[in-house]
Scaffold this active site. Structure first.
Site, PDB file in Angstrom:
ATOM      1  N   ASP A   1       0.797  -1.230   0.000  1.00 40.59           N
ATOM      2  CA  ASP A   1       0.000   0.000   0.000  1.00 40.59           C
ATOM      3  C   ASP A   1       0.827   1.276   0.000  1.00 40.59           C
ATOM      4  O   ASP A   1       1.960   1.321   0.462  1.00 40.59           O
ATOM      5  CB  ASP A   1      -0.988   0.021   1.180  1.00 40.59           C
ATOM      6  CG  ASP A   1      -0.312  -0.148   2.536  1.00 40.59           C
ATOM      7  OD1 ASP A   1       0.725  -0.837   2.609  1.00 40.59           O
ATOM      8  OD2 ASP A   1      -0.820   0.409   3.527  1.00 40.59           O
TER       9      ASP A   1
ATOM     10  N   HIS B   1       7.433   8.640   4.702  1.00 43.74           N
ATOM     11  CA  HIS B   1       6.146   9.357   4.832  1.00 43.74           C
ATOM     12  C   HIS B   1       6.289  10.845   4.534  1.00 43.74           C
ATOM     13  O   HIS B   1       5.375  11.609   4.791  1.00 43.74           O
ATOM     14  CB  HIS B   1       5.493   9.152   6.215  1.00 43.74           C
ATOM     15  CG  HIS B   1       5.077   7.732   6.476  1.00 43.74           C
ATOM     16  ND1 HIS B   1       4.105   7.390   7.390  1.00 43.74           N
ATOM     17  CD2 HIS B   1       5.487   6.560   5.941  1.00 43.74           C
ATOM     18  CE1 HIS B   1       3.951   6.067   7.394  1.00 43.74           C
ATOM     19  NE2 HIS B   1       4.793   5.552   6.532  1.00 43.74           N
TER      20      HIS B   1
ATOM     21  N   GLU C   1      -0.817  -2.065   5.001  1.00 46.33           N
ATOM     22  CA  GLU C   1       0.109  -2.093   6.151  1.00 46.33           C
ATOM     23  C   GLU C   1       0.030  -0.804   6.954  1.00 46.33           C
ATOM     24  O   GLU C   1       0.236  -0.806   8.154  1.00 46.33           O
ATOM     25  CB  GLU C   1       1.557  -2.308   5.664  1.00 46.33           C
ATOM     26  CG  GLU C   1       2.569  -2.543   6.782  1.00 46.33           C
ATOM     27  CD  GLU C   1       3.045  -1.264   7.490  1.00 46.33           C
ATOM     28  OE1 GLU C   1       3.352  -1.329   8.693  1.00 46.33           O
ATOM     29  OE2 GLU C   1       3.085  -0.206   6.842  1.00 46.33           O
ATOM     30  N   GLU C   2      -0.241   0.326   6.257  1.00 46.65           N
ATOM     31  CA  GLU C   2      -0.126   1.639   6.905  1.00 46.65           C
ATOM     32  C   GLU C   2      -1.293   1.914   7.854  1.00 46.65           C
ATOM     33  O   GLU C   2      -2.292   2.535   7.496  1.00 46.65           O
ATOM     34  CB  GLU C   2      -0.053   2.746   5.845  1.00 46.65           C
ATOM     35  CG  GLU C   2       1.176   2.673   4.942  1.00 46.65           C
ATOM     36  CD  GLU C   2       2.467   3.084   5.650  1.00 46.65           C
ATOM     37  OE1 GLU C   2       2.428   3.406   6.852  1.00 46.65           O
ATOM     38  OE2 GLU C   2       3.510   3.075   4.982  1.00 46.65           O
TER      39      GLU C   2
HETATM   40 ZN   LIG Z   1       5.068   3.539   6.345  1.00 49.04          ZN
HETATM   41 ZN   LIG Z   2       6.429   0.961   5.339  1.00 46.53          ZN
END
Ligand SMILES: [Zn+2]
Ligand SMILES: [Zn+2]
Length: 397
Positions: free
Chosen positions: A80, A364, A138-139
């Site tokens: 993702d 990020h 995952e996030e």
């Molecule tokens: Zn991340």
């Molecule tokens: Zn990551």
């Protein structure tokens, strides 16, 4: 002599970069990774894997069976992207406005396809079962937990779990394989401090939740400073605090929330217990009521010592012992923990920053990018580790 697995992975270098850039141009948020999953499942089928799709909505699982069923080794790659508007101006920048691969999961998918390709090339040598898992969400979405609940750890059950993350906190060409806890357990907590509102000029007629909350926030600081063993690690943070609307009114209630991070399960229990005792006790001393809810988000990522030893040896063979560290730990969390609390495994960090080329923005960040030269390195380390468990001959050893 260069490592054979690195030579094999270097031969795929351009393909790895092409895959990565294609995924980077077309990022997809968690549980919406339809395009990515389609490319991956198509590739796995073409390579001869038995493929299951639609697990945890968009997850993909590939199986390749060797001369006997055991052992089963699972390698996991997350898919993702993040709700971030990319600020890089590369020709492979995101073409999906407001969505960006700002954590490097595009690179993970590319490495996964690279590993799938090289394992397929060595199919004749395959002894156990190779299970390759492409995970959605995952996030902060715990896609791993959903995959576990949908049976990813069954039929067959893995004996060993492997995962990696490109890591801009470390330079490209270095790798970290730390035994034990590497990423923290995370919980979210929410609390309402209930008092009795009234006139700001008549506090004696109220139970002031603001004064109670102020003392609660201060007292919470003693958990880490006074209760937790100084040689252990924990974080207790207050992330938001809301109460009152007017300068001359004592509000009836205050709402606050935050997060707790720990590595050690006993420390986690201690922090959770003290959290309840302190909030309850301080509120009672102030005459207020509390409603505290602690929600576990992710367990800690704990590397199995033996598996970490195998991965470390593989990393040393690929990048040289002088480029392998064993001390990277972060209070961040990662849902691979849901697999790793059931299957012994290793999650290693693949150094990916290249400051000279400006490829060192943090994960990020809207300018995040990493050095693609590390993709073959990651593939080679995973291949060498898989060879240890699954292949007849560890070629060129
Ligand atoms: Zn991340
Ligand atoms: Zn990551």
């Amino acid at each position: 002599m260069p490592d054979q697995y690195l030579t094999d992975a270097q031969a795929l270098r351009q393909q790895l970069i092409d895959w990565r850039r294609d995924f980077h141009r077309h990022p997809e948020l968690g549980f919406q990774e339809h395009r990515s999953a389609g490319i991956i499942s198509g590739r796995l089928r073409a390579l001869g894997y038995r493929v299951q799709t639609g697990i945890a909505k968009t997850g993909v699982v590939g199986l390749m069976e060797g001369k006997q069923p055991d052992p089963v080794v699972m390698a996991r790659f997350d898919m993702d992207a993040l709700p971030i508007t990319e600020e890089n101006e590369t020709d492979y920048a995101s073409q999906n406005p407001g969505v960006m691969h700002a954590c490097g999961h595009d690179g993970h998918m590319a490495m996964g396809l690279g590993v799938a390709t090289l394992m397929a090339q060595r199919r004749d040598e395959l002894w156990g079962t190779f299970k390759i898992v492409f995970q959605p969400g995952e996030e902060g979405m715990n896609g791993a937990e959903l995959m576990v609940s949908e049976g990813v750890l069954k039929n067959p059950r893995p004996d060993v779990f492997l995962a990696t993350h490109v890591w801009n906190n470390k330079p490209a060409g270095t790798v970290d394989v730390t035994p034990g806890a590497v990423m923290a357990a995370a919980e979210k907590w929410d609390c309402v401090v209930q008092g009795k509102g009234g006139h700001g000029a008549a506090p004696e007629q109220t139970t002031d939740p603001i004064v109670a909350t102020a003392q609660i926030v201060t007292a919470l600081q003693t958990i880490v400073s006074r209760n937790v063993d100084p040689l252990e690690t924990a974080v207790v943070s207050v992330g938001s605090l809301h109460g009152g609307d007017a300068f001359n009114v004592i509000p009836p209630q205050v709402e606050l929330n935050g997060t707790i991070r720990t590595f050690n399960p006993q420390i986690r229990e201690l922090v959770l217990r003290r959290m309840g005792e302190i909030i309850e006790g301080v509120a009672r001393a102030c005459g207020a009521q509390i409603d505290l809810k602690i929600t576990p988000l992710t367990p800690a990522v704990v590397n199995d010592v033996e598996t970490a030893g195998v991965v470390r040896a593989a990393a040393e063979a690929v990048v040289g012992a002088e480029n392998v560290t064993t001390d990277e730990r972060t209070m961040g969390s990662e849902d691979a923990a849901f697999f790793m609390r059931e299957v012994p495994g290793c999650y290693f960090f693949l150094g990916s920053a290249n400051p000279e080329r400006g490829l060192d923005a943090p994960h990020h960040n809207p300018r995040f990018d990493f050095d693609e030269a590390v993709l073959p390195i990651g593939v080679a380390i995973l291949m060498r580790t898989l060879a240890h468990y699954l292949l007849d001959s560890k070629a060129a050893e």
